[in-house]
Write a protein that holds these residues in place. Structure first.
Motif, PDB file in Angstrom:
ATOM      1  N   GLY A  47       1.367  -1.275  -0.005  1.00 24.49           N
ATOM      2  CA  GLY A  47      -0.092   0.392   0.172  1.00 24.49           C
ATOM      3  C   GLY A  47       0.800   1.179  -0.161  1.00 24.49           C
ATOM      4  O   GLY A  47       0.501   2.604  -0.762  1.00 24.49           O
ATOM      5  N   GLU A  53      -9.004  -6.350   0.658  1.00 21.84           N
ATOM      6  CA  GLU A  53      -9.973  -5.450   0.735  1.00 21.84           C
ATOM      7  C   GLU A  53      -9.388  -4.667   1.988  1.00 21.84           C
ATOM      8  O   GLU A  53      -9.814  -3.441   1.346  1.00 21.84           O
ATOM      9  CB  GLU A  53     -11.459  -6.103   1.849  1.00 21.84           C
ATOM     10  N   PRO A  68      -7.380  -0.913  -0.873  1.00 20.22           N
ATOM     11  CA  PRO A  68      -8.101   0.065  -0.898  1.00 20.22           C
ATOM     12  C   PRO A  68      -7.381   1.239   0.094  1.00 20.22           C
ATOM     13  O   PRO A  68      -7.222   2.446  -0.033  1.00 20.22           O
ATOM     14  CB  PRO A  68      -9.537   0.412  -1.510  1.00 20.22           C
ATOM     15  N   GLN A  69      -7.254   0.718   1.410  1.00 15.63           N
ATOM     16  CA  GLN A  69      -7.213   2.199   2.342  1.00 15.63           C
ATOM     17  C   GLN A  69      -6.061   2.197   3.062  1.00 15.63           C
ATOM     18  O   GLN A  69      -5.108   2.776   3.322  1.00 15.63           O
ATOM     19  CB  GLN A  69      -8.064   1.547   3.642  1.00 15.63           C
ATOM     20  N   ASP A 126      -5.003   7.131  -2.462  1.00 15.06           N
ATOM     21  CA  ASP A 126      -5.801   7.394  -4.252  1.00 15.06           C
ATOM     22  C   ASP A 126      -4.255   7.085  -5.261  1.00 15.06           C
ATOM     23  O   ASP A 126      -4.754   6.983  -6.050  1.00 15.06           O
ATOM     24  CB  ASP A 126      -5.980   8.705  -4.205  1.00 15.06           C
ATOM     25  N   LEU A 152      -4.628   3.900  -5.965  1.00 11.67           N
ATOM     26  CA  LEU A 152      -4.860   2.799  -6.189  1.00 11.67           C
ATOM     27  C   LEU A 152      -5.649   3.101  -6.720  1.00 11.67           C
ATOM     28  O   LEU A 152      -7.306   2.893  -7.198  1.00 11.67           O
ATOM     29  CB  LEU A 152      -5.517   1.864  -5.634  1.00 11.67           C
ATOM     30  N   ASP A 177      -7.657   2.871 -10.936  1.00  8.52           N
ATOM     31  CA  ASP A 177      -8.441   1.030 -11.739  1.00  8.52           C
ATOM     32  C   ASP A 177      -7.444   0.768 -12.376  1.00  8.52           C
ATOM     33  O   ASP A 177      -6.543   1.529 -12.820  1.00  8.52           O
ATOM     34  CB  ASP A 177      -9.473   1.926 -12.560  1.00  8.52           C
ATOM     35  N   TYR A 229      -8.444  -4.282  -9.247  1.00  7.93           N
ATOM     36  CA  TYR A 229      -9.086  -3.049  -8.259  1.00  7.93           C
ATOM     37  C   TYR A 229      -9.831  -2.004  -8.877  1.00  7.93           C
ATOM     38  O   TYR A 229      -8.819  -1.335  -9.689  1.00  7.93           O
ATOM     39  CB  TYR A 229      -7.546  -2.404  -7.030  1.00  7.93           C
ATOM     40  N   LYS A 280     -12.520   1.344  -8.759  1.00  6.77           N
ATOM     41  CA  LYS A 280     -13.289   2.288  -8.187  1.00  6.77           C
ATOM     42  C   LYS A 280     -12.658   1.649  -6.270  1.00  6.77           C
ATOM     43  O   LYS A 280     -13.917   1.272  -5.989  1.00  6.77           O
ATOM     44  CB  LYS A 280     -14.856   2.020  -8.519  1.00  6.77           C
ATOM     45  N   GLY A 281     -12.119   1.736  -6.084  1.00  7.31           N
ATOM     46  CA  GLY A 281     -11.479   0.627  -4.950  1.00  7.31           C
ATOM     47  C   GLY A 281     -12.130  -0.592  -4.644  1.00  7.31           C
ATOM     48  O   GLY A 281     -11.729  -0.478  -3.004  1.00  7.31           O
ATOM     49  N   GLN A 282     -12.412  -1.262  -5.177  1.00  2.00           N
ATOM     50  CA  GLN A 282     -13.004  -2.658  -5.207  1.00  2.00           C
ATOM     51  C   GLN A 282     -12.560  -3.064  -5.346  1.00  2.00           C
ATOM     52  O   GLN A 282     -12.015  -3.185  -6.955  1.00  2.00           O
ATOM     53  CB  GLN A 282     -14.657  -1.776  -5.305  1.00  2.00           C
ATOM     54  N   LYS A 283     -12.248  -4.624  -4.259  1.00  2.00           N
ATOM     55  CA  LYS A 283     -11.731  -5.814  -5.445  1.00  2.00           C
ATOM     56  C   LYS A 283     -12.112  -6.314  -6.644  1.00  2.00           C
ATOM     57  O   LYS A 283     -13.569  -6.420  -6.465  1.00  2.00           O
ATOM     58  CB  LYS A 283     -11.401  -6.682  -4.012  1.00  2.00           C
TER      59      LYS A 283
END
Length: 384
Positions: free
Chosen positions: A239, A263, A266-267, A271, A273, A275, A372, A374-377
């Protein structure tokens, strides 16, 4: 060679009361151990293992399982190995001394391997829901099993994807010098060289699993302008590394194994991360009708713990269920009695079909590729 203390512990374990050894009609306790980091940077992944195992324990208790005419009360003993090899060995001995029937663990390859010797000496079956180093099952221990693919498969798949789909010509490699990170990176490099595609490893760099500053190695990598950076390690390092890649203007995609595929990424990356910046695989995979079972598990987990599955909870859940099935098959919870049943057990789990080859590796292992968005796996495909 057995030490007297280990030999004594093994005798105690094998002599422990079990449904097989007691008169029918009793309520007997069967204790399963878990071992994973519950402190430090990997604590969220380790707690995920404990949580998944606990869900299985509670479901088994709700079912009222009977073995050899005795109702079983299932118990979980969760231990913190701190992702440290010495602590892992101490925790393994603690679980042996506690007379657990089986162990789900460990998470890290570096703790799994030394712990596996202790479980083997005591005759206690072990299923790792996460460790991928080939060394674990290459030791020849009859007690060692895993329900994830090993680094040989992970490295091969990621090298093929980097070259074939991401069209990488120049690849940089970083690893965290742990047994997991270095082992995976070495396998990836080997597979890139074997591909004979013209792709080349243009930089090989090293960090550690507690590092936060990567500017020196990333500056060296930037000078080579790679298409892909492969990282062998965990999300807690990946990260911050992504943030510094963004700050330095590195355009390369980041490719990695299941340690990064969480999961929490993203945290951890914020920003940085964007697409389709990160591509990672999780060892395991379901398709078609099996997807509903995994989705239902994820929903139950979310409802219970008020957080999403990180990575390994479904594998820990399945590991407990495989132990329970082997005990029922053998009509005993004594490790010496149900250990042979693990070599033939077949279980349809939430992570897919589970059966073991003669080494203890998962037969017909699958991998699921994620990115990843939109911030989702986001799941891309299941590969075998």
């Amino acid at each position: 060679m057995h030490t007297p203390a280990i030999a004594a512990a093994a005798m105690l374990v094998l002599a422990a009361p079990s449904p097989h050894a007691q008169p029918a009609g009793q309520v007997v306790q069967v204790k399963i151990g878990t071992a994973a980091p519950l402190s430090g940077t990997g604590a969220h992944q380790g707690k995920d293992i404990e949580n998944g195992a606990r869900m299985a324990i509670d479901e088994l208790n709700a079912k009222g399982i009977v073995i050899a005419g005795n109702k079983v009360q299932w118990l979980l003993q969760a231990e913190d190995d701190a992702a440290d090899p010495k602590t892992g060995a101490a925790v393994a001995q603690k679980l042996v001394d506690a007379k657990v029937a089986a162990v789900v663990g460990h998470l890290n390859s570096g703790t799994t391997v030394p712990a596996s010797k202790i479980y083997s000496n005591a005759g206690i079956p072990q299923i790792s829901p996460a460790a991928t180093t080939p060394l674990y099952t290459n030791q020849g221990f009859k007690t060692a099993f895993r329900i994830v693919a090993n680094d040989n498969l992970v490295g091969r798949i990621l090298a093929a994807y980097s070259i074939g789909t991401l069209k990488a010509k120049k690849i940089a490699v970083i690893d965290d010098r742990t047994a997991f990170g270095q082992g995976l990176a070495d396998e990836f490099v080997k597979r890139v060289k074997q591909a004979g595609s013209g792709a080349a490893v243009v930089s090989r760099q090293f960090t550690n699993d507690k590092a936060t500053d990567f500017n020196a190695i990333l500056t060296q990598i930037r000078a080579r302008d790679p298409d892909v950076i492969f990282y062998g390690g965990m999300d807690a390092v990946a990260g911050p590394m992504l943030k510094q890649m963004k700050a330095l203007g590195l355009r390369a995609k980041l490719v990695s194994g299941d340690g990064v595929c969480s999961e929490k990424m993203p945290q951890l990356a914020g920003d940085a991360l964007v697409d389709d910046k990160v591509f990672c695989v999780v060892a395991g995979g379901v398709g078609g009708p099996q997807e509903a079972g995994l989705a239902a598990f994820n929903e139950r987990y979310q409802q219970r713990y008020k957080m999403p599955v990180q990575t390994y909870a479904p594998y820990a859940y399945d590991a407990v269920m495989v132990f329970a099935k082997a005990m029922q098959q053998a009509n005993s919870s004594a490790p010496a009695a149900f250990l042979p049943a693990l070599t033939t057990v077949k279980h349809e789990g939430v992570t897919g079909s589970i059966a073991f080859d003669p080494k203890g590796d998962l037969k017909n292992a699958a991998l699921t590729l994620y990115t990843y968005r939109k911030g989702q796996k986001t799941k891309l495909m299941v590969l075998r």
